[in-house]
Design a protein around this motif. Structure first.
Motif, PDB file in Angstrom:
ATOM      1  N   PRO A  34       0.716  -0.946  -0.205  1.00  0.00           N
ATOM      2  CA  PRO A  34      -0.094   0.258   0.362  1.00  0.00           C
ATOM      3  C   PRO A  34       0.605   0.535  -0.004  1.00  0.00           C
ATOM      4  O   PRO A  34       0.433   2.403  -0.581  1.00  0.00           O
ATOM      5  N   ALA A  35       1.681   0.968   0.447  1.00  0.00           N
ATOM      6  CA  ALA A  35       2.630   2.520   0.159  1.00  0.00           C
ATOM      7  C   ALA A  35       3.711   2.452  -0.412  1.00  0.00           C
ATOM      8  O   ALA A  35       4.207   3.490  -1.010  1.00  0.00           O
ATOM      9  N   ARG A  36       3.658   2.314  -1.278  1.00  0.00           N
ATOM     10  CA  ARG A  36       4.180   1.370  -2.569  1.00  0.00           C
ATOM     11  C   ARG A  36       5.528   2.185  -2.370  1.00  0.00           C
ATOM     12  O   ARG A  36       5.827   3.584  -3.244  1.00  0.00           O
ATOM     13  N   ASP A  37       6.150   1.345  -1.736  1.00  0.00           N
ATOM     14  CA  ASP A  37       7.756   1.397  -1.523  1.00  0.00           C
ATOM     15  C   ASP A  37       8.772   0.804  -1.728  1.00  0.00           C
ATOM     16  O   ASP A  37       8.645  -0.119  -1.732  1.00  0.00           O
ATOM     17  N   ALA A  38       9.267   1.199  -3.255  1.00  0.00           N
ATOM     18  CA  ALA A  38       9.979  -0.018  -3.733  1.00  0.00           C
ATOM     19  C   ALA A  38      11.474  -0.404  -3.571  1.00  0.00           C
ATOM     20  O   ALA A  38      11.902  -1.369  -2.658  1.00  0.00           O
ATOM     21  N   ASP A  39      11.596   0.529  -2.886  1.00  0.00           N
ATOM     22  CA  ASP A  39      12.955  -0.054  -1.227  1.00  0.00           C
ATOM     23  C   ASP A  39      12.373  -0.839  -0.550  1.00  0.00           C
ATOM     24  O   ASP A  39      13.067  -1.598   0.533  1.00  0.00           O
ATOM     25  N   ARG A  40      11.430  -1.014   0.450  1.00  0.00           N
ATOM     26  CA  ARG A  40      11.084  -1.505   1.352  1.00  0.00           C
ATOM     27  C   ARG A  40      10.086  -2.735   0.407  1.00  0.00           C
ATOM     28  O   ARG A  40      10.561  -3.752   0.618  1.00  0.00           O
ATOM     29  N   PHE A  41       9.631  -2.831  -0.285  1.00  0.00           N
ATOM     30  CA  PHE A  41       9.388  -3.550  -1.088  1.00  0.00           C
ATOM     31  C   PHE A  41      10.582  -4.996  -1.501  1.00  0.00           C
ATOM     32  O   PHE A  41      10.809  -6.221  -1.161  1.00  0.00           O
ATOM     33  N   ALA A  42      11.555  -4.293  -2.458  1.00  0.00           N
ATOM     34  CA  ALA A  42      12.875  -4.897  -2.092  1.00  0.00           C
ATOM     35  C   ALA A  42      13.627  -5.842  -1.951  1.00  0.00           C
ATOM     36  O   ALA A  42      14.596  -6.489  -2.080  1.00  0.00           O
ATOM     37  N   ALA A  43      13.111  -4.632  -0.367  1.00  0.00           N
ATOM     38  CA  ALA A  43      14.497  -5.106   0.979  1.00  0.00           C
ATOM     39  C   ALA A  43      14.159  -7.136   1.166  1.00  0.00           C
ATOM     40  O   ALA A  43      14.820  -8.097   1.500  1.00  0.00           O
ATOM     41  N   LEU A  44      12.837  -7.301   0.414  1.00  0.00           N
ATOM     42  CA  LEU A  44      11.972  -8.793   0.940  1.00  0.00           C
ATOM     43  C   LEU A  44      12.979  -9.548  -0.451  1.00  0.00           C
ATOM     44  O   LEU A  44      12.776 -10.473  -0.345  1.00  0.00           O
ATOM     45  N   LEU A  82       9.386  -1.429 -10.363  1.00  0.00           N
ATOM     46  CA  LEU A  82       8.747  -0.630  -9.380  1.00  0.00           C
ATOM     47  C   LEU A  82       8.280   1.100  -9.494  1.00  0.00           C
ATOM     48  O   LEU A  82       7.471   1.568  -9.238  1.00  0.00           O
ATOM     49  N   ALA A  83       9.860   1.879  -8.857  1.00  0.00           N
ATOM     50  CA  ALA A  83      10.251   3.067  -8.467  1.00  0.00           C
ATOM     51  C   ALA A  83       9.232   3.819  -9.086  1.00  0.00           C
ATOM     52  O   ALA A  83       8.244   4.697  -9.211  1.00  0.00           O
ATOM     53  N   GLN A  84       9.212   3.611 -10.634  1.00  0.00           N
ATOM     54  CA  GLN A  84       9.212   4.321 -11.963  1.00  0.00           C
ATOM     55  C   GLN A  84       7.226   4.067 -12.077  1.00  0.00           C
ATOM     56  O   GLN A  84       6.639   5.400 -12.159  1.00  0.00           O
ATOM     57  N   ARG A  85       7.563   2.710 -11.942  1.00  0.00           N
ATOM     58  CA  ARG A  85       5.804   2.231 -12.149  1.00  0.00           C
ATOM     59  C   ARG A  85       5.120   3.237 -11.859  1.00  0.00           C
ATOM     60  O   ARG A  85       3.923   4.262 -11.622  1.00  0.00           O
ATOM     61  N   TRP A  86       5.978   3.444  -9.681  1.00  0.00           N
ATOM     62  CA  TRP A  86       4.618   3.443  -8.629  1.00  0.00           C
ATOM     63  C   TRP A  86       4.450   4.959  -9.016  1.00  0.00           C
ATOM     64  O   TRP A  86       2.962   6.068  -8.598  1.00  0.00           O
ATOM     65  N   SER A  87       4.660   5.772  -9.185  1.00  0.00           N
ATOM     66  CA  SER A  87       5.827   6.992  -9.791  1.00  0.00           C
ATOM     67  C   SER A  87       4.852   7.937 -10.862  1.00  0.00           C
ATOM     68  O   SER A  87       4.177   8.794 -10.623  1.00  0.00           O
ATOM     69  N   VAL A 117       9.379 -18.464  -2.070  1.00  0.00           N
ATOM     70  CA  VAL A 117      10.708 -17.907  -1.301  1.00  0.00           C
ATOM     71  C   VAL A 117      11.107 -19.485  -0.735  1.00  0.00           C
ATOM     72  O   VAL A 117      10.950 -20.250  -0.275  1.00  0.00           O
ATOM     73  N   GLU A 118      12.360 -18.640  -0.994  1.00  0.00           N
ATOM     74  CA  GLU A 118      13.825 -19.326  -0.549  1.00  0.00           C
ATOM     75  C   GLU A 118      14.599 -18.667   0.417  1.00  0.00           C
ATOM     76  O   GLU A 118      15.070 -17.946   0.286  1.00  0.00           O
ATOM     77  N   ASN A 119      15.766 -19.620   0.886  1.00  0.00           N
ATOM     78  CA  ASN A 119      16.809 -18.354   2.325  1.00  0.00           C
ATOM     79  C   ASN A 119      16.077 -17.491   2.741  1.00  0.00           C
ATOM     80  O   ASN A 119      16.516 -16.841   2.661  1.00  0.00           O
ATOM     81  N   GLY A 120      15.034 -16.958   3.288  1.00  0.00           N
ATOM     82  CA  GLY A 120      14.134 -15.874   3.975  1.00  0.00           C
ATOM     83  C   GLY A 120      13.806 -14.910   2.886  1.00  0.00           C
ATOM     84  O   GLY A 120      13.917 -13.624   2.609  1.00  0.00           O
ATOM     85  N   GLN A 121      13.898 -15.034   1.246  1.00  0.00           N
ATOM     86  CA  GLN A 121      13.615 -14.376   1.005  1.00  0.00           C
ATOM     87  C   GLN A 121      13.015 -14.885  -1.038  1.00  0.00           C
ATOM     88  O   GLN A 121      12.565 -16.084  -1.111  1.00  0.00           O
ATOM     89  N   VAL A 122      11.925 -13.482  -1.522  1.00  0.00           N
ATOM     90  CA  VAL A 122      11.542 -13.795  -2.272  1.00  0.00           C
ATOM     91  C   VAL A 122      12.792 -13.675  -3.369  1.00  0.00           C
ATOM     92  O   VAL A 122      13.349 -13.314  -4.280  1.00  0.00           O
ATOM     93  N   THR A 123      12.593 -15.275  -4.118  1.00  0.00           N
ATOM     94  CA  THR A 123      12.979 -15.569  -5.831  1.00  0.00           C
ATOM     95  C   THR A 123      12.418 -15.924  -6.426  1.00  0.00           C
ATOM     96  O   THR A 123      12.817 -15.641  -7.667  1.00  0.00           O
ATOM     97  N   LEU A 124      10.975 -15.603  -6.435  1.00  0.00           N
ATOM     98  CA  LEU A 124      10.186 -15.250  -7.644  1.00  0.00           C
ATOM     99  C   LEU A 124       9.257 -14.542  -7.156  1.00  0.00           C
ATOM    100  O   LEU A 124       7.946 -15.167  -6.539  1.00  0.00           O
TER     101      LEU A 124
END
Length: 140
Positions: free
Chosen positions: A20-30, A60-65, A115-122
């Motif tokens: 909902p926040a459309r924060d590409a950094d927060r999303f990408a951190a996962l 995502l930053a470009q798309r969401w902006s 999800v593999e090793n605590g991160q989204v891979t696909l």
């Protein structure tokens, strides 16, 4: 003493909690560094596949902006577990306000997430491209 370990399902929930926040950094951190983001139903002018955390963050930053008139109030994922404990199918409903249509819940996509090793891979996004194209046309 108890320890709290995030399950793959918990990570999928957290992934959608960031949207909902459309924060590409927060999303990408996962995401894993070599994550793959696929959109099998093509949108005009959009890629069908993006590889790598940084490339997805930039996309995502470009798309969401480019969605200034759209407000996302919440996302409600229905998460389905599969026989593979690392793979999930999600149905996504979004509480959204769009210019000229008001606020409503909309079914926007079905996703395959690994999800593999605590991160989204696909992250494979079978989004409602017809709705997105219609929104783009109505803005022009």
């Amino acid at each position: 003493m108890t320890t709290s370990l995030e399950t793959p399902r918990d990570l999928v929930i957290r992934l959608f909690d960031t949207l909902p926040a459309r924060d590409a950094d927060r999303f990408a951190a996962l995401l894993a560094p070599d994550v793959v983001f696929e959109m099998p139903f093509l949108l005009p002018g959009e890629p069908s596949r993006i590889e790598g955390r940084e490339q997805i963050r930039e996309y995502l930053a470009q798309r969401w902006s480019g969605m200034p008139g759209i407000q996302i109030h919440g996302i409600r994922p229905v998460i389905h577990e599969t026989a593979d404990p690392t793979t999930f199918i999600t149905e996504i409903d979004v509480d959204v306000t769009r210019p000229g249509t008001g606020r409503a819940w909309a079914r926007t996509s079905v996703n395959v997430i690994r999800v593999e090793n605590g991160q989204v891979t696909l992250f494979r996004d079978y989004m409602d491209t017809g709705r997105i194209v219609a929104m783009r046309v109505s803005r022009e």
